[in-house]
Design an enzyme around this catalytic site. Sequence first.
Site, PDB file in Angstrom:
ATOM      1  N   GLY A 158       0.837  -1.189   0.000  1.00 41.48           N
ATOM      2  CA  GLY A 158       0.000   0.000   0.000  1.00 41.48           C
ATOM      3  C   GLY A 158       0.871   1.237   0.000  1.00 41.48           C
ATOM      4  CG  LEU A 159       4.013   1.455  -2.053  1.00 37.65           C
ATOM      5  CD1 LEU A 159       4.867   1.093  -3.266  1.00 37.65           C
ATOM      6  CD2 LEU A 159       4.885   1.786  -0.850  1.00 37.65           C
ATOM      7  N   GLY A 160       0.049   4.320  -1.148  1.00 36.95           N
ATOM      8  CA  GLY A 160      -0.711   5.543  -1.350  1.00 36.95           C
ATOM      9  C   GLY A 160      -0.022   6.711  -0.675  1.00 36.95           C
ATOM     10  NE  ARG A 161      -2.782  12.154   1.694  1.00 36.59           N
ATOM     11  CZ  ARG A 161      -3.828  12.939   1.922  1.00 36.59           C
ATOM     12  NH1 ARG A 161      -3.944  14.073   1.259  1.00 36.59           N
ATOM     13  NH2 ARG A 161      -4.771  12.581   2.764  1.00 36.59           N
ATOM     14  CG  MET A 162       0.103   7.109   6.067  1.00 36.33           C
ATOM     15  SD  MET A 162       0.454   8.590   7.015  1.00 36.33           S
ATOM     16  CE  MET A 162      -1.134   8.808   7.824  1.00 36.33           C
ATOM     17  CG  HIS A 200      -4.780  10.590  17.977  1.00 37.52           C
ATOM     18  ND1 HIS A 200      -5.172  10.782  16.658  1.00 37.52           N
ATOM     19  CD2 HIS A 200      -3.696  11.392  18.160  1.00 37.52           C
ATOM     20  CE1 HIS A 200      -4.374  11.674  16.092  1.00 37.52           C
ATOM     21  NE2 HIS A 200      -3.469  12.047  16.968  1.00 37.52           N
ATOM     22  CG  ASN A 201      -8.065   9.595  14.392  1.00 38.39           C
ATOM     23  OD1 ASN A 201      -6.921   9.729  14.811  1.00 38.39           O
ATOM     24  ND2 ASN A 201      -8.315   9.298  13.129  1.00 38.39           N
ATOM     25  CE  LYS A 209      -4.088   7.887  13.958  1.00 36.20           C
ATOM     26  NZ  LYS A 209      -5.293   8.101  13.158  1.00 36.20           N
ATOM     27  CD  GLU A 216      -7.566  14.387  13.711  1.00 36.87           C
ATOM     28  OE1 GLU A 216      -8.315  14.091  12.758  1.00 36.87           O
ATOM     29  OE2 GLU A 216      -6.424  13.902  13.860  1.00 36.87           O
ATOM     30  CE1 TYR A 217     -12.835  12.302  13.481  1.00 38.47           C
ATOM     31  CE2 TYR A 217     -15.211  12.317  13.661  1.00 38.47           C
ATOM     32  CZ  TYR A 217     -14.070  11.837  13.062  1.00 38.47           C
ATOM     33  OH  TYR A 217     -14.154  10.916  12.061  1.00 38.47           O
ATOM     34  NE  ARG A 226      -6.505  -3.417  -5.856  1.00 40.23           N
ATOM     35  CZ  ARG A 226      -7.836  -3.358  -5.825  1.00 40.23           C
ATOM     36  NH1 ARG A 226      -8.445  -2.904  -4.742  1.00 40.23           N
ATOM     37  NH2 ARG A 226      -8.561  -3.738  -6.854  1.00 40.23           N
ATOM     38  CB  SER A 237      -1.332  10.526  14.264  1.00 43.02           C
ATOM     39  OG  SER A 237      -1.811  11.847  14.081  1.00 43.02           O
TER      40      SER A 237
END
Length: 302
Positions: A7-11, A176-177, A173, A180-181, A31, A121
């Site tokens: 998985g080499l998406g943005r993150m 944590h999110n 996590k 964050e909200y 993919r 994060s």
Amino acid sequence: MRIGMVGLGRMGGNMAGRLLKAGHEVVGWNRSRGPVDALVAEGGVGADGLEDLAARLEPPRAVWIMVPAGEPVDQTLAGLTPHLAPGDVVVEGGNSWYRDSMRRAQALAGQGILMVDAGTSGGVWGRTEGYSLMVGGTAEAVERVRPAIESLAPAPDRGWGHVGPPGAGHFVKMIHNGIEYGMMQALAEGFSVLRHKQEFDLDLAQVAELWRYGSVVRSWLLDLAADALQHDQQLDDIEPWVADSGEGRWTVQEAIDLEVPAPVITLALIQRLRSRDTGSYADRLLAVLRNQFGGHAFRSGS
């Protein structure tokens, strides 16, 4: 160390780049081919599939998965584990529900494969600033991938921690999110009040900038708000529609299950849902009810 990255998406791509810069060897698969080619251009090794990726790693292997939570994680594990062996470690770095992580760790343990759940994060800035990593798993599993974790964190001794057994990383996590909200909602509401005080003609970018230093509300989120307001204070081109990744919902549900009051996080989640109800039926009915019992006028939509 040599580590596989699925998985080499943005993150995932940014994490792979940070690992390479720290001197690790990264074997990556995605993919779509574009991110794999980008990894190779940075000095990484591209794989043609999950079997090829596992074959390019020497046992005991370490594979870091960065794919969307839910079914994609299960599908990735189903495709990957037949090519792994007892003693290998899988790190799941997405925003999975912690109970799914507990289930997956138990299933992998039955095959002799270790699993680490790493709540991550840092967003798009993590590549340069480092990632906050909330890590769950056995001591043995975490120790195996410790060199990679220390390279991804802001510093080897800062910004990451082994918080507990399998599932604990993604649980921390999740909370944590949820926090964050609430923080984001408070900032958004505060700046909205400032903007509506038109008689003062406030420069919101100036206010955000001065709050960044010495103020008790200084934070990275405020830094981001200051940067955004520096470029555009009106935000007329931004649709007032706010998505949620699911972790706020899980946090609220967990609070209910534990009978722990979490009104700020809950209301912040509700406000995100509210932003999507652009033709609110509830508001229309409220207007009609006021008219019915008190004769109050309402605005016609025609």
